[in-house]
Design a protein around this motif. Structure first.
Motif, mmCIF file in Angstrom:
data_model
loop_
_atom_site.group_PDB
_atom_site.id
_atom_site.type_symbol
_atom_site.label_atom_id
_atom_site.label_comp_id
_atom_site.label_asym_id
_atom_site.label_seq_id
_atom_site.Cartn_x
_atom_site.Cartn_y
_atom_site.Cartn_z
ATOM 1 N N ALA A 245 0.814 -1.211 0.000
ATOM 2 C CA ALA A 245 0.000 0.000 0.000
ATOM 3 C C ALA A 245 0.851 1.266 0.000
ATOM 4 O O ALA A 245 0.634 2.173 -0.812
ATOM 5 C CB ALA A 245 -0.942 -0.009 1.201
ATOM 6 N N ALA A 246 1.832 1.313 0.889
ATOM 7 C CA ALA A 246 2.643 2.535 0.993
ATOM 8 C C ALA A 246 3.429 2.780 -0.284
ATOM 9 O O ALA A 246 3.497 3.916 -0.783
ATOM 10 C CB ALA A 246 3.589 2.438 2.188
ATOM 11 N N VAL A 251 4.415 5.731 -5.349
ATOM 12 C CA VAL A 251 4.714 5.659 -6.783
ATOM 13 C C VAL A 251 3.681 6.435 -7.590
ATOM 14 O O VAL A 251 4.028 7.216 -8.486
ATOM 15 C CB VAL A 251 4.779 4.190 -7.235
ATOM 16 N N MET A 252 2.406 6.271 -7.282
ATOM 17 C CA MET A 252 1.368 6.959 -8.048
ATOM 18 C C MET A 252 1.369 8.463 -7.771
ATOM 19 O O MET A 252 1.073 9.263 -8.668
ATOM 20 C CB MET A 252 0.004 6.364 -7.721
ATOM 21 N N ALA A 253 1.722 8.867 -6.550
ATOM 22 C CA ALA A 253 1.810 10.299 -6.248
ATOM 23 C C ALA A 253 2.931 10.947 -7.049
ATOM 24 O O ALA A 253 2.762 12.022 -7.636
ATOM 25 C CB ALA A 253 2.023 10.511 -4.754
ATOM 26 N N LEU A 254 4.092 10.301 -7.089
ATOM 27 C CA LEU A 254 5.213 10.836 -7.862
ATOM 28 C C LEU A 254 4.920 10.779 -9.361
ATOM 29 O O LEU A 254 5.312 11.681 -10.110
ATOM 30 C CB LEU A 254 6.486 10.059 -7.541
ATOM 31 N N LEU A 255 4.218 9.733 -9.789
ATOM 32 C CA LEU A 255 3.865 9.623 -11.204
ATOM 33 C C LEU A 255 2.933 10.749 -11.613
ATOM 34 O O LEU A 255 3.036 11.282 -12.725
ATOM 35 C CB LEU A 255 3.210 8.266 -11.467
ATOM 36 N N ALA A 256 2.025 11.144 -10.736
ATOM 37 C CA ALA A 256 1.118 12.252 -11.041
ATOM 38 C C ALA A 256 1.884 13.554 -11.238
ATOM 39 O O ALA A 256 1.535 14.370 -12.092
ATOM 40 C CB ALA A 256 0.093 12.412 -9.916
ATOM 41 N N VAL A 257 2.941 13.757 -10.448
ATOM 42 C CA VAL A 257 3.746 14.975 -10.583
ATOM 43 C C VAL A 257 4.522 14.970 -11.896
ATOM 44 O O VAL A 257 4.624 15.989 -12.580
ATOM 45 C CB VAL A 257 4.712 15.104 -9.385
ATOM 46 N N VAL A 258 5.046 13.823 -12.276
ATOM 47 C CA VAL A 258 5.895 13.741 -13.464
ATOM 48 C C VAL A 258 5.082 13.775 -14.752
ATOM 49 O O VAL A 258 5.463 14.436 -15.727
ATOM 50 C CB VAL A 258 6.754 12.463 -13.401
ATOM 51 N N PRO A 280 -4.290 3.810 -4.612
ATOM 52 C CA PRO A 280 -3.185 4.507 -5.283
ATOM 53 C C PRO A 280 -3.643 5.317 -6.490
ATOM 54 O O PRO A 280 -3.113 6.400 -6.744
ATOM 55 C CB PRO A 280 -2.246 3.363 -5.703
ATOM 56 N N ARG A 281 -4.638 4.819 -7.217
ATOM 57 C CA ARG A 281 -5.134 5.580 -8.367
ATOM 58 C C ARG A 281 -5.891 6.828 -7.917
ATOM 59 O O ARG A 281 -5.872 7.854 -8.604
ATOM 60 C CB ARG A 281 -6.018 4.687 -9.239
ATOM 61 N N LEU A 282 -6.552 6.758 -6.767
ATOM 62 C CA LEU A 282 -7.187 7.959 -6.213
ATOM 63 C C LEU A 282 -6.139 8.998 -5.848
ATOM 64 O O LEU A 282 -6.321 10.199 -6.102
ATOM 65 C CB LEU A 282 -8.022 7.590 -4.984
ATOM 66 N N VAL A 283 -5.039 8.576 -5.245
ATOM 67 C CA VAL A 283 -3.947 9.503 -4.929
ATOM 68 C C VAL A 283 -3.439 10.166 -6.203
ATOM 69 O O VAL A 283 -3.176 11.380 -6.232
ATOM 70 C CB VAL A 283 -2.814 8.753 -4.199
ATOM 71 N N PHE A 284 -3.316 9.390 -7.266
ATOM 72 C CA PHE A 284 -2.896 9.929 -8.564
ATOM 73 C C PHE A 284 -3.857 11.022 -9.036
ATOM 74 O O PHE A 284 -3.428 12.082 -9.528
ATOM 75 C CB PHE A 284 -2.846 8.784 -9.574
ATOM 76 N N LEU A 285 -5.164 10.806 -8.874
ATOM 77 C CA LEU A 285 -6.162 11.757 -9.363
ATOM 78 C C LEU A 285 -6.235 13.016 -8.503
ATOM 79 O O LEU A 285 -6.589 14.086 -9.003
ATOM 80 C CB LEU A 285 -7.538 11.085 -9.409
ATOM 81 N N VAL A 286 -5.941 12.911 -7.221
ATOM 82 C CA VAL A 286 -6.000 14.079 -6.339
ATOM 83 C C VAL A 286 -4.720 14.909 -6.436
ATOM 84 O O VAL A 286 -4.761 16.147 -6.460
ATOM 85 C CB VAL A 286 -6.265 13.643 -4.884
#
Length: 332
Positions: A245-246, A251-258, A280-286
């Motif tokens: 989970a962590a 990974v998805m948070a950093l991927l959203a930034v990049v 993780p996909r929700l973190v990507f979207l937020v």
């Protein structure tokens, strides 16, 4: 006698536009169609092209609708309208400005000049920051796009709405307490002349064109990235990341930034990563609409580097925290 000197005609160099380059490439592709079919007849390329086309075709209608609304706001809805309805107390004005993002949608690129205009009209920076973060993330266009990208998952839409709105409001409150006026460049606070009534349609057309070109480019990049991830990254890797989970969240948070996707298109890219859990996909979207590389560059150019280097880390931490909280409540 004097003779009139004839003015020598100046040579005008004709520039080759992107449209002409596109036409030349299309003609070349038609001429080499047989050869291209043989070279590109590879299973991995077929899979990647399918993912790329699916992401772009699904997202394009929402992207076009978003830039049209953004152009209409820039041309026909002055920021002074929002200023008049805001409470005088900053602590109360921040959530109101965040909620205004539902009624005044726009992409990330469009919300930056609107936030600057709010500051130039005397709105506290913390309130403008709340609107800056909320407008591209909680508007109906983005929520409908999320519902289309995640059919049968209304909890994903609700979690994204709550997480994004909480990110805008919490960041606004923190900036009201921790922010300093000297961190914002003087050019962002300088008053600009109001738009003349006769030029509103020109402003609408230019804003919509600019946002479509900019956001369309990011959509293509995002579609290509999604295609590459689906082809080159084994599903077992994504499953392994999703099993931790962590690590998956980070990974998805950093991927959203990049990736720097447009908020009207990122849901389709997240939906294409089906091997990952929803959290993780929700973190990507937020995180994506709140802070990414293109927004950091825009913030530095609009509000100054002192603002950008402090604002980006703050928003990243707040967005990840709010996404996790919303996910634990709605996706458990």
């Amino acid at each position: 006698m004097t003779t009139a000197t004839r003015a020598q005609p100046s040579r005008v160099r004709r520039r080759i536009t992107s449209l002409e380059v596109l036409c030349a490439l299309l003609v070349l592709a038609l001429a080499l169609q047989g050869w291209l079919n043989r070279v590109l007849d590879v299973p991995a390329l077929r899979t990647g092209s399918t993912v790329f086309v699916a992401v772009c075709v699904q997202a394009m209608p929402f992207l076009v609708l978003g830039v049209l609304v953004s152009g209409a706001i820039a041309a026909f809805m002055p920021a002074a309208v929002l200023r008049r309805v805001l409470p005088r107390r900053t602590a109360l004005a921040v959530p109101v400005a965040g909620a205004a993002g539902v009624a005044l949608p726009g992409c990330e690129c469009a919300s930056v000049p609107v936030a600057r205009r709010l500051m130039q009209q005397g709105v506290p920076p913390a309130v403008a920051v709340a609107f800056l973060l909320a407008a591209p993330a909680v508007n109906p266009i983005v929520l409908v796009a999320t519902a289309v990208a995640f059919p049968g998952r209304p909890e994903m839409v609700l979690a994204r709405f709550v997480g994004s709105l909480a990110t805008a409001v919490v960041t606004g409150w923190l900036w009201a307490r921790l922010g300093r006026p000297e961190w914002i460049a003087e050019r962002a606070l300088r008053r600009l002349p109001a738009t003349e009534g006769g030029s509103r349609w020109a402003v609408f057309a230019e804003t919509a064109r600019h946002d479509l070109v900019e956001s369309g480019g990011y959509l293509v990049i995002g579609g290509l990235t999604a295609a590459v991830l689906n082809v080159l990254v084994p599903s077992g890797w994504l499953a392994a990341v999703g099993g931790q989970a962590a690590l998956g969240v980070l990974v998805m948070a950093l991927l959203a930034v990049v990736l720097a996707l447009c908020s009207e298109a990122d849901a389709f890219v997240a939906a294409s990563l089906g091997a990952l859990p929803l959290l993780p996909r929700l973190v990507f979207l937020v995180v994506g609409p709140a802070v990414d590389v293109k927004l950091i560059a825009l913030h530095a150019g609009t509000f100054g580097r002192s603002f950008a280097v402090r604002f980006a880390p703050l928003v990243f931490v707040v967005a990840v925290g709010c996404a996790l909280a919303a996910g634990l409540v709605f996706l458990s």
